[in-house]
Design a protein around this motif. Sequence first.
Motif, short mmCIF file in Angstrom:
data_model
loop_
_atom_site.label_atom_id
_atom_site.label_comp_id
_atom_site.label_asym_id
_atom_site.label_seq_id
_atom_site.Cartn_x
_atom_site.Cartn_y
_atom_site.Cartn_z
N GLY A 405 -30.00 -53.41 54.33
CA GLY A 405 -28.55 -53.37 54.17
C GLY A 405 -28.18 -53.82 52.77
N ARG A 468 -24.15 -50.13 52.03
CA ARG A 468 -23.36 -51.36 52.15
C ARG A 468 -22.44 -51.37 53.38
NH1 ARG A 468 -24.05 -50.55 46.62
NH2 ARG A 468 -24.74 -52.43 45.49
N TYR A 469 -22.74 -50.54 54.35
CA TYR A 469 -21.89 -50.46 55.53
C TYR A 469 -22.06 -51.71 56.41
CZ TYR A 469 -19.82 -48.76 59.85
OH TYR A 469 -19.03 -48.62 60.96
N VAL A 470 -20.92 -52.28 56.81
CA VAL A 470 -20.90 -53.42 57.72
C VAL A 470 -20.25 -52.98 59.03
CG1 VAL A 470 -20.07 -55.78 58.10
CG2 VAL A 470 -20.75 -55.05 55.80
N THR A 472 -18.18 -52.59 62.42
CA THR A 472 -16.91 -53.12 62.91
C THR A 472 -17.06 -53.50 64.38
OG1 THR A 472 -16.11 -50.95 63.61
CG2 THR A 472 -15.70 -51.59 61.32
N SER A 498 -23.95 -57.37 52.08
CA SER A 498 -23.50 -56.59 53.23
C SER A 498 -24.45 -56.73 54.41
CB SER A 498 -23.38 -55.10 52.85
OG SER A 498 -22.45 -54.93 51.80
N LYS A 501 -23.68 -60.02 56.13
CA LYS A 501 -22.44 -59.91 56.88
C LYS A 501 -22.65 -59.13 58.18
CE LYS A 501 -18.41 -59.23 55.20
NZ LYS A 501 -17.26 -58.62 54.50
N ALA A 502 -23.42 -58.06 58.08
CA ALA A 502 -23.70 -57.24 59.26
C ALA A 502 -24.51 -58.01 60.29
CB ALA A 502 -24.43 -55.97 58.84
N ALA A 505 -22.32 -60.41 62.02
CA ALA A 505 -21.43 -59.71 62.96
C ALA A 505 -22.15 -59.44 64.28
CB ALA A 505 -20.94 -58.40 62.33
N CYS A 522 -32.70 -62.94 58.65
CA CYS A 522 -32.27 -62.29 57.40
C CYS A 522 -33.20 -62.68 56.27
CB CYS A 522 -30.84 -62.72 57.04
SG CYS A 522 -29.57 -62.16 58.19
#
Length: 741
Positions: A405, A468-470, A472, A498, A501-502, A505, A522
């Motif tokens: 990511g 860089r998609y996180v 939703t 990113s 953050k993912a 989430a 991570c």
Amino acid sequence: MSEASAGSRPCSIGVLTSGGDAPGMNAAVRAAIRAASFHGVNSFAVHEGLKGLVYGGDLIKQADPADTGGILRRGGTVIGTARCKEFRTRDGRRAAARNMVERGIDALVAIGGDGTLTGCDVFRGEWPELLAELVDSGEISAEAAAAHPSLRLVGVVGSIDNDMYGTDMTIGADTALHRIVEAIDALRSTASSHQRTFVVEVMGRHCGYLALMASLATAANWVFLPEQPPAENWAAEMCRDIKAGRDIGRRQSIVVVAEGAADLDGNPITSQTINDLLETELGEDARITILGHVQRGGSPSAFDRYLGTLMGAAAVEQLINEEPGTSAQLIGLRENRVVASPLMECVERTRAVAERIKERDFEGAMRLRGGSFHNSYRILRTIQQAAPKTNTATGRRHRVAIIHGGGPAPGMNSAARAFVRLTLDHGATPLAVRRGFRGLRRGDIQEMRWMDVSGWVSDGGAELGTNRYVPTDADMPLIAEQLAAHRVDALLVAGGWSAYKAAYALHTHRTKFKDLDIPIVCMPMTIANNVPGTELSIGSDTALNSIIGDLDKIQQSAVATRRVFVVEVMGHDCGYLALMSGLSSGAERIYMPETGIRLDDLTADIRTMETNFRSGKRLGMVVRGEGADPVYTTEFLTALFEKEGGNLFDARAAVLGHVQEGGDPSPFDRIHATTLTAHCLKYLSEKLESGSRASAMLGMQSGHLQFTDLTSYPILVEKDVERPVEQRWMQHIRLAEIMCS
């Protein structure tokens, strides 16, 4: 260390390089001279090593910061090095003492190996007696001797072998590793074309660091180290492994041998011996490449420039702040911190390794090398196999997935390769998620086999894809469904801002979706070095070397035209690349997001630049992090310097852009990626075995790999900016100020 009074400071400091040359020595010389000037202490450059002390004259020259311009990027040592038999005699050391007293020098920064440092410590111990003899012979006055009652000595290790106790890295070792890895990468293409085996001999008479780390960074198929002789039947084992690789379709093989390698009985294992064995037993088309002194040559790597700068400045601070009569100290880097240790204790413990090898106590030699050396050897032995060990465990195999990511980072492929092979060797099933978290949402997940990652260790980019998609909140049911469908038991998230953050989430939604309730770890992979829980991210070293290469070219072009370059580097809200590239390139000014840009600073910087150019300066370098200031942009700064430069200099901008994310990963990033992956898999394996669902972030902290609970992610990052609250590299801002002064 507390600031010492002016009365206890040395009168003048001598700086010398001696013994074998090492890339990065010039950085240490430059830093020592500039640090001495910053503290108001005179310094002298001693040319031709210890020979310069003995013969004096023009070989000992007063130095100031202007004399060090342009030497940072040069290989070897610009002040020279030489063997000196005379210094080994008392008469020679007495002549050296006289030459030093005549110039008011009563402190030395000695940059070299254990022989140089030992000789200098003998000199330090004899100093009072030597001065007494010089007074008796009328060669110096009693007043001059009284003004310099003792000699202060600080050692800095310059050695490509990385064999000195007291420091985790020696100046020159990283550059030598670059040379070796570049050579082996180049050999692979020709070896593959001809289905050939190359036997590569590297330096390392008593230390296998270069051989071990080069093998880990290049996926060599066999390695011979002085500290770890092969088993008695090594010839049969090596031939079996090389043949097994051929049987599964490998077109080339690499065998790395340290020059000091030997068998259990102490008989040398030479590159010729290995070559003859491969040709006789396997009918291999084998070739020998002895890299020799090319390993010492060339421009130093970004790390060696930084390390030399750090150690050279620290050596001067040690001399200035220590009390007279303090025993000689060695400046080293331990656990990513500068430390001073008793010099002769370090020399003795260094030589103890060679004694252990001589006595055939190989377990003791490996123990003295440290845990990191031993762990790297163990990891190498696993991933260089032709196939995973046969697993006899019963029951369901755990299924572990890797996902990238964030932006691309050099080293992602190295990590993926290590992940697949180590996972298989542990008896689990490796899964690869393609195209980042978008791919995870779509179920773009596949099982991986041993040879699927062949050749990935040296490739830049990310074969698995990244973005860089996180995810939703609306994505969570879909992701949970895919994890369940592919029976994913644990997840390794390798990437940058990113990616973290993912991962967080997913972690926060685990109570709502049971299929998200799996161990997640991570691993930091971003050139910006801006994620929490670590001091260093995979990819940043490659990016720095890419930047330094471009800055060297820019500086060469600027010299001919009396020009100031304003260079923009990546990093978004984090100034790591700006600060470290500025330190490693000798930039006059560094602008970072953490410190911002003020009009008063710009005014002062322009005036300083004008003064320097009036004094004969021919180039100026300003490094600006891309997020340093929204108003004072790179274009604005360039226009400002152009306008104010008048007839003294012109100005140009250089935005390096995404080239910083590209290129083959550096040796360090390959090794770092492999090592961190092994630790991540160990963590996930332990959680799966215990039934725990804890998640964490792995990173280098205070020189150790540590796990931080993923739940703490929000409190470890700054609000509204992409950087962690704690950035320990920021302590080097003071060093940058000293070097730019």
